[in-house]
Scaffold this motif. Sequence first.
Motif, PDB file in Angstrom:
ATOM      1  N   VAL A  19       0.849  -1.194   0.000  1.00 39.32           N
ATOM      2  CA  VAL A  19       0.000   0.000   0.000  1.00 39.32           C
ATOM      3  C   VAL A  19       0.882   1.241   0.000  1.00 39.32           C
ATOM      4  CG1 VAL A  19      -1.918  -1.136   1.183  1.00 39.32           C
ATOM      5  CG2 VAL A  19      -0.192   0.096   2.524  1.00 39.32           C
ATOM      6  N   ALA A  20       0.312   2.330  -0.519  1.00 43.95           N
ATOM      7  CA  ALA A  20       1.004   3.620  -0.529  1.00 43.95           C
ATOM      8  C   ALA A  20       0.046   4.678  -0.009  1.00 43.95           C
ATOM      9  CB  ALA A  20       1.460   3.971  -1.940  1.00 43.95           C
ATOM     10  N   LEU A  21       0.475   5.386   1.002  1.00 47.15           N
ATOM     11  CA  LEU A  21      -0.342   6.416   1.633  1.00 47.15           C
ATOM     12  C   LEU A  21       0.302   7.771   1.337  1.00 47.15           C
ATOM     13  CD1 LEU A  21      -0.796   4.661   5.104  1.00 47.15           C
ATOM     14  CD2 LEU A  21      -2.043   4.272   2.966  1.00 47.15           C
ATOM     15  N   ARG A  22      -0.545   8.727   0.962  1.00 48.13           N
ATOM     16  CA  ARG A  22      -0.023  10.023   0.522  1.00 48.13           C
ATOM     17  C   ARG A  22      -0.325  11.112   1.531  1.00 48.13           C
ATOM     18  NH1 ARG A  22       0.508  12.913  -4.813  1.00 48.13           N
ATOM     19  NH2 ARG A  22      -0.006  15.090  -4.389  1.00 48.13           N
ATOM     20  N   CYS A  23       0.611  12.032   1.657  1.00 42.92           N
ATOM     21  CA  CYS A  23       0.422  13.192   2.528  1.00 42.92           C
ATOM     22  C   CYS A  23       0.817  14.460   1.778  1.00 42.92           C
ATOM     23  CB  CYS A  23       1.267  13.069   3.797  1.00 42.92           C
ATOM     24  SG  CYS A  23       1.229  14.547   4.846  1.00 42.92           S
ATOM     25  N   ASP A  24      -0.127  15.404   1.726  1.00 38.72           N
ATOM     26  CA  ASP A  24       0.131  16.727   1.149  1.00 38.72           C
ATOM     27  C   ASP A  24       0.222  17.725   2.304  1.00 38.72           C
ATOM     28  OD1 ASP A  24      -1.317  15.910  -1.756  1.00 38.72           O
ATOM     29  OD2 ASP A  24       0.095  17.588  -1.771  1.00 38.72           O
ATOM     30  N   TRP A  34       5.306  11.384  10.217  1.00 41.79           N
ATOM     31  CA  TRP A  34       4.345  10.292  10.055  1.00 41.79           C
ATOM     32  C   TRP A  34       4.186   9.585  11.403  1.00 41.79           C
ATOM     33  CZ3 TRP A  34       1.199   9.068   6.095  1.00 41.79           C
ATOM     34  CH2 TRP A  34       1.500   9.532   4.810  1.00 41.79           C
ATOM     35  N   TYR A  35       2.928   9.212  11.694  1.00 43.14           N
ATOM     36  CA  TYR A  35       2.613   8.499  12.927  1.00 43.14           C
ATOM     37  C   TYR A  35       1.696   7.322  12.608  1.00 43.14           C
ATOM     38  CZ  TYR A  35       4.273  12.760  15.101  1.00 43.14           C
ATOM     39  OH  TYR A  35       5.041  13.836  15.469  1.00 43.14           O
ATOM     40  N   GLN A  36       1.776   6.321  13.478  1.00 47.77           N
ATOM     41  CA  GLN A  36       0.857   5.189  13.430  1.00 47.77           C
ATOM     42  C   GLN A  36       0.041   5.211  14.717  1.00 47.77           C
ATOM     43  OE1 GLN A  36       2.271   1.155  14.459  1.00 47.77           O
ATOM     44  NE2 GLN A  36       1.631   0.517  12.420  1.00 47.77           N
ATOM     45  N   GLN A  37      -1.275   5.159  14.595  1.00 43.09           N
ATOM     46  CA  GLN A  37      -2.126   5.187  15.780  1.00 43.09           C
ATOM     47  C   GLN A  37      -3.061   3.986  15.766  1.00 43.09           C
ATOM     48  OE1 GLN A  37      -4.536   8.729  16.458  1.00 43.09           O
ATOM     49  NE2 GLN A  37      -4.411   8.382  18.662  1.00 43.09           N
ATOM     50  N   ALA A  38      -2.793   3.066  16.666  1.00 43.87           N
ATOM     51  CA  ALA A  38      -3.669   1.907  16.816  1.00 43.87           C
ATOM     52  C   ALA A  38      -4.893   2.315  17.631  1.00 43.87           C
ATOM     53  CB  ALA A  38      -2.917   0.777  17.504  1.00 43.87           C
ATOM     54  N   ARG A  64       9.646  -3.330   6.115  1.00 43.02           N
ATOM     55  CA  ARG A  64       8.525  -3.300   5.172  1.00 43.02           C
ATOM     56  C   ARG A  64       7.975  -1.880   5.018  1.00 43.02           C
ATOM     57  NH1 ARG A  64       4.219  -5.162   6.606  1.00 43.02           N
ATOM     58  NH2 ARG A  64       4.547  -5.495   8.844  1.00 43.02           N
ATOM     59  N   PHE A  65       8.363  -1.011   5.947  1.00 45.37           N
ATOM     60  CA  PHE A  65       7.884   0.371   5.945  1.00 45.37           C
ATOM     61  C   PHE A  65       8.948   1.267   5.327  1.00 45.37           C
ATOM     62  CE2 PHE A  65       4.071   0.512   8.730  1.00 45.37           C
ATOM     63  CZ  PHE A  65       4.029  -0.826   9.091  1.00 45.37           C
ATOM     64  N   PHE A  66       8.490   2.115   4.420  1.00 48.42           N
ATOM     65  CA  PHE A  66       9.410   3.010   3.731  1.00 48.42           C
ATOM     66  C   PHE A  66       8.706   4.338   3.489  1.00 48.42           C
ATOM     67  CE2 PHE A  66      12.696   4.338   0.930  1.00 48.42           C
ATOM     68  CZ  PHE A  66      12.089   4.919  -0.182  1.00 48.42           C
ATOM     69  N   ALA A  67       9.397   5.438   3.720  1.00 50.38           N
ATOM     70  CA  ALA A  67       8.800   6.753   3.494  1.00 50.38           C
ATOM     71  C   ALA A  67       9.731   7.596   2.654  1.00 50.38           C
ATOM     72  CB  ALA A  67       8.503   7.457   4.814  1.00 50.38           C
ATOM     73  N   LYS A  78       5.011   3.998   2.325  1.00 48.11           N
ATOM     74  CA  LYS A  78       4.735   2.744   1.654  1.00 48.11           C
ATOM     75  C   LYS A  78       4.913   1.591   2.632  1.00 48.11           C
ATOM     76  CE  LYS A  78       6.223   4.509  -2.836  1.00 48.11           C
ATOM     77  NZ  LYS A  78       7.181   4.411  -3.965  1.00 48.11           N
ATOM     78  N   ILE A  79       3.972   0.685   2.609  1.00 48.61           N
ATOM     79  CA  ILE A  79       4.057  -0.518   3.425  1.00 48.61           C
ATOM     80  C   ILE A  79       4.007  -1.711   2.482  1.00 48.61           C
ATOM     81  CG2 ILE A  79       3.125  -1.796   5.387  1.00 48.61           C
ATOM     82  CD1 ILE A  79       1.584   0.761   6.165  1.00 48.61           C
ATOM     83  N   GLN A  80       5.044  -2.509   2.534  1.00 45.86           N
ATOM     84  CA  GLN A  80       5.110  -3.687   1.659  1.00 45.86           C
ATOM     85  C   GLN A  80       4.615  -4.923   2.410  1.00 45.86           C
ATOM     86  OE1 GLN A  80       9.336  -3.532   0.744  1.00 45.86           O
ATOM     87  NE2 GLN A  80       8.920  -2.580  -1.233  1.00 45.86           N
ATOM     88  N   ARG A  81       4.020  -5.820   1.669  1.00 42.74           N
ATOM     89  CA  ARG A  81       3.593  -7.121   2.230  1.00 42.74           C
ATOM     90  C   ARG A  81       2.848  -6.904   3.542  1.00 42.74           C
ATOM     91  NH1 ARG A  81       8.739  -7.142   1.170  1.00 42.74           N
ATOM     92  NH2 ARG A  81       9.382  -7.428   3.353  1.00 42.74           N
ATOM     93  N   THR A  82       1.747  -6.173   3.486  1.00 47.26           N
ATOM     94  CA  THR A  82       1.017  -5.780   4.688  1.00 47.26           C
ATOM     95  C   THR A  82       0.635  -6.995   5.535  1.00 47.26           C
ATOM     96  OG1 THR A  82      -1.012  -5.738   3.374  1.00 47.26           O
ATOM     97  CG2 THR A  82       0.087  -3.623   3.795  1.00 47.26           C
ATOM     98  N   GLN A  83       0.664  -6.765   6.852  1.00 47.25           N
ATOM     99  CA  GLN A  83       0.275  -7.756   7.840  1.00 47.25           C
ATOM    100  C   GLN A  83      -0.904  -7.212   8.636  1.00 47.25           C
ATOM    101  OE1 GLN A  83       1.991 -10.760   7.992  1.00 47.25           O
ATOM    102  NE2 GLN A  83       3.063  -9.962   6.203  1.00 47.25           N
ATOM    103  N   GLN A  84      -1.606  -8.087   9.317  1.00 48.18           N
ATOM    104  CA  GLN A  84      -2.769  -7.643  10.094  1.00 48.18           C
ATOM    105  C   GLN A  84      -2.387  -6.630  11.158  1.00 48.18           C
ATOM    106  OE1 GLN A  84      -4.915 -11.245  11.316  1.00 48.18           O
ATOM    107  NE2 GLN A  84      -6.505 -10.673   9.852  1.00 48.18           N
TER     108      GLN A  84
END
Lengths: 114, 111
Positions: A19-24, A34-38, A64-67, A78-84
Amino acid sequence: GAGVSQSPRYKVAKRGQDVALRCDPISGHVSLFWYQQALGQGPEFLTYFQNEAQLDKSGLPSDRFFAERPEGSVSTLKIQRTQQEDSAVYLCASSLVSRDTEAFFGQGTRLTVV
Amino acid sequence: GQQVMQIPQYQHVQEGEDFTTYCNSSTTLSNIQWYKQRPGGHPVFLIQLVKSGEVKKQKRLTFQFGEAKKNSSLHITATQTTDVGTYFCAPFTGTASKLTFGTGTRLQVTL
């Protein structure tokens, strides 16, 4: 734009997909985070850019995470080979300079890995 | 890295009661910011504190930076239902520019 824009707002990915996530960010803002919030947790730092330079990527949970932020404005996570366990809201923030100015957050991208 | 602890983790008050959240660090901070995140929303900047012992007020909100610059507090007087959300402190140390968040305090306000 008037604020920080993130796309897509929602993303459902099958396990193993990339997946690829975009930020403007706000125009002219030097710093981008960038942050991850569970669910039910606070934002966890992933990575930080100053212009196009990635100054800190200590929070990226795996290779697997690349920005990137190649031209110092738009950024892609970008997140490669996403996991749950990657299921979370991914927040992007920008600030005019860095430590002494407020950060403005986007609405986030909610990623669900099935 | 070491997380900055906030206490309490959760507080439930009745509308009109006061509320305080504390942010504690084991190391001296250079400055600290506070953010509020409403349920389903994104963090929104509230204030920045820089000086030792600094006190800043925004209507019913009072922010304080400790004399030793190792702790900070946010006090809300006479809470309203619009105060519901999670309050995060965001401490800065040394010359670091990385924005990280404390553990957060979730505030619930009922009528």
